[in-house]
Write a protein that holds these residues in place. Structure first.
Motif, PDB file in Angstrom:
ATOM      1  N   LEU A 182       0.886 104.130 113.207  1.00 39.18           N
ATOM      2  CA  LEU A 182       0.834 104.512 114.613  1.00 39.18           C
ATOM      3  C   LEU A 182       0.023 103.530 115.454  1.00 39.18           C
ATOM      4  CD1 LEU A 182       1.548 106.406 116.870  1.00 39.18           C
ATOM      5  CD2 LEU A 182      -0.316 107.916 116.168  1.00 39.18           C
ATOM      6  N   GLU A 183      -1.153 103.165 114.984  1.00 33.63           N
ATOM      7  CA  GLU A 183      -1.976 102.227 115.761  1.00 33.63           C
ATOM      8  C   GLU A 183      -1.286 100.879 115.926  1.00 33.63           C
ATOM      9  OE1 GLU A 183      -6.521 102.516 115.721  1.00 33.63           O
ATOM     10  OE2 GLU A 183      -5.935 103.086 113.686  1.00 33.63           O
ATOM     11  N   SER A 184      -0.601 100.430 114.885  1.00 34.90           N
ATOM     12  CA  SER A 184       0.126  99.162 114.984  1.00 34.90           C
ATOM     13  C   SER A 184       1.246  99.259 116.012  1.00 34.90           C
ATOM     14  CB  SER A 184       0.706  98.775 113.616  1.00 34.90           C
ATOM     15  OG  SER A 184      -0.325  98.560 112.673  1.00 34.90           O
ATOM     16  N   VAL A 185       1.930 100.392 116.039  1.00 31.25           N
ATOM     17  CA  VAL A 185       2.990 100.605 117.030  1.00 31.25           C
ATOM     18  C   VAL A 185       2.409 100.539 118.438  1.00 31.25           C
ATOM     19  CG1 VAL A 185       4.594 102.313 117.980  1.00 31.25           C
ATOM     20  CG2 VAL A 185       4.498 101.932 115.509  1.00 31.25           C
ATOM     21  N   ILE A 186       1.264 101.200 118.645  1.00 29.81           N
ATOM     22  CA  ILE A 186       0.632 101.216 119.966  1.00 29.81           C
ATOM     23  C   ILE A 186       0.260  99.805 120.401  1.00 29.81           C
ATOM     24  CG2 ILE A 186      -1.415 101.986 121.233  1.00 29.81           C
ATOM     25  CD1 ILE A 186      -1.333 104.547 119.494  1.00 29.81           C
ATOM     26  N   ARG A 187      -0.175  98.993 119.456  1.00 26.24           N
ATOM     27  CA  ARG A 187      -0.605  97.634 119.793  1.00 26.24           C
ATOM     28  C   ARG A 187       0.567  96.713 120.144  1.00 26.24           C
ATOM     29  NH1 ARG A 187      -5.954  96.819 118.474  1.00 26.24           N
ATOM     30  NH2 ARG A 187      -6.884  98.421 117.161  1.00 26.24           N
ATOM     31  N   ILE A 188       1.690  96.853 119.446  1.00 28.87           N
ATOM     32  CA  ILE A 188       2.788  95.900 119.651  1.00 28.87           C
ATOM     33  C   ILE A 188       3.727  96.289 120.785  1.00 28.87           C
ATOM     34  CG2 ILE A 188       2.757  95.203 117.221  1.00 28.87           C
ATOM     35  CD1 ILE A 188       5.656  96.733 117.261  1.00 28.87           C
ATOM     36  N   MET A 189       3.790  97.580 121.118  1.00 29.08           N
ATOM     37  CA  MET A 189       4.757  98.018 122.127  1.00 29.08           C
ATOM     38  C   MET A 189       4.219  97.785 123.535  1.00 29.08           C
ATOM     39  SD  MET A 189       7.552  98.989 120.706  1.00 29.08           S
ATOM     40  CE  MET A 189       8.392  99.926 121.991  1.00 29.08           C
ATOM     41  N   HIS A 190       5.067  97.298 124.396  1.00 29.78           N
ATOM     42  CA  HIS A 190       4.705  97.094 125.793  1.00 29.78           C
ATOM     43  C   HIS A 190       5.527  98.032 126.674  1.00 29.78           C
ATOM     44  CE1 HIS A 190       2.132  93.680 124.879  1.00 29.78           C
ATOM     45  NE2 HIS A 190       3.060  93.298 124.025  1.00 29.78           N
ATOM     46  N   ARG A 191       5.701  99.231 126.171  1.00 30.07           N
ATOM     47  CA  ARG A 191       6.381 100.310 126.874  1.00 30.07           C
ATOM     48  C   ARG A 191       5.516 101.566 126.769  1.00 30.07           C
ATOM     49  NH1 ARG A 191       8.771  96.422 128.049  1.00 30.07           N
ATOM     50  NH2 ARG A 191      11.017  96.020 128.088  1.00 30.07           N
ATOM     51  N   PRO A 192       5.682 102.515 127.678  1.00 28.25           N
ATOM     52  CA  PRO A 192       4.936 103.772 127.541  1.00 28.25           C
ATOM     53  C   PRO A 192       5.272 104.456 126.215  1.00 28.25           C
ATOM     54  CG  PRO A 192       5.923 103.595 129.724  1.00 28.25           C
ATOM     55  CD  PRO A 192       6.495 102.478 128.911  1.00 28.25           C
ATOM     56  N   ILE A 193       4.259 105.069 125.626  1.00 26.84           N
ATOM     57  CA  ILE A 193       4.424 105.742 124.332  1.00 26.84           C
ATOM     58  C   ILE A 193       3.925 107.177 124.451  1.00 26.84           C
ATOM     59  CG2 ILE A 193       3.785 105.748 121.889  1.00 26.84           C
ATOM     60  CD1 ILE A 193       3.215 102.747 122.145  1.00 26.84           C
ATOM     61  N   LEU A 194       4.755 108.125 124.062  1.00 27.96           N
ATOM     62  CA  LEU A 194       4.356 109.527 124.018  1.00 27.96           C
ATOM     63  C   LEU A 194       4.101 109.892 122.562  1.00 27.96           C
ATOM     64  CD1 LEU A 194       3.924 112.259 125.435  1.00 27.96           C
ATOM     65  CD2 LEU A 194       6.380 112.699 125.145  1.00 27.96           C
TER      66      LEU A 194
END
Length: 283
Positions: free
Chosen positions: A142-154
């Protein structure tokens, strides 16, 4: 056209991911796509066991092990297809028209990066399949996803509850100012009362920033309550959220102030562990 992309797996939080994704899709009037990624590290297409100690000379055993790996992979892919079909059916029952699905055999992060240009909002469970169901465990990626994505995340909890109010953690920095403008322009939270909360000392600069944010949201049609509180950021936000019974927490994923500090490294994990409500991270 950009989509709401919802990551599903075999975890117990998958139904909530489906429901939050359907809610977001309907609110945004955006198409919904469910994504299932079969981890290639757990389910390789073909395992090379010839270098394992003691196995090189036992061809029959190598063949059996390779056959078992192939069977496991096929079963996992079929399970994924069944989950995707169930997710689409659930979304249709929630009112979504013609949801789509994608299945990948590879790496989750790479798959999300490939889909980033067509992603309007990413919906992902706080706990994944390997979290073991423990309430304070978060998904391993999850943390890796948050770091790489440049879109809003719910980031969703284990159970769905349609949001009736939202709190925006505001620090006056560039990221949260952009977040205010994003919320004002987006239909996602239209009709929900917004609590605008700033944690830190009360001074003229902070008051001016909070007034600006409040005016932007009011001009966009929101009912807004703005407040400044002192204390440790994480505890203060949770306390305010509990005090007012707020359903959805909104914040910038990476700012340039104390909010940044609390969203990087161990504090990110701490916030994700302790929240019991959905967390919308803006980029």
């Amino acid at each position: 056209m950009t989509h709401v992309i919802a990551c599903i797996d075999g975890s117990t939080s998958a139904p909530a991911v489906c429901d939050y994704a359907a809610w977001a899709s309907l609110s945004l009037e955006a198409p919904l796509t469910f994504l299932h990624v079969l981890d290639q590290r757990q389910y390789p297409v073909a395992a090379d066991l010839s270098g394992n100690i003691g196995l090189g000379s036992r061809e029959h055993l190598l063949d059996e092990l390779a056959s078992l790996d192939e069977q496991r992979g096929k079963l996992a892919l079929e399970q994924g297809r069944i989950m995707l079909a169930a997710a689409k059916e659930r979304a249709v029952n929630d009112g979504v028209r013609a949801p789509e699905s994608k299945q990948r055999h590879g790496d989750l992060l790479e798959s999300l990066q490939e889909l980033q240009s067509e992603t309007r909002l990413l919906v992902i469970g706080r706990q994944g399949e390997s979290s073991g169901g423990l309430s304070q465990h978060v998904g391993s990626q999850l943390e890796s996803v948050i770091r790489i994505m440049h879109r809003p995340i719910l980031v969703t909890p284990a159970n769905f509850q349609k949001p009736k109010s939202a709190m925006l953690a505001f620090d006056g920095g560039a990221t949260t100012r952009k977040g205010v403008e994003m919320l004002a322009a987006s239909p996602l939270l239209k009709g929900l009362p917004i609590h605008l909360v700033m944690v830190g000392p009360v001074n003229d600069e902070a008051s001016a920033q909070l007034d600006w944010a409040q005016k932007v949201l009011i001009n966009a049609g929101f009912t807004v309550r703005a407040e400044t509180r002192s204390g440790e950021i994480e505890r203060t936000l949770h306390a305010y959220q509990k005090e007012h019974g707020i359903d959805l927490l909104v914040m910038g994923a990476y700012g340039h102030s104390r909010i940044r500090q609390f969203l990087v490294g161990s504090t990110t994990t701490s916030m994700l562990r302790t929240t019991t409500s959905p967390l919308l991270l803006l980029r």
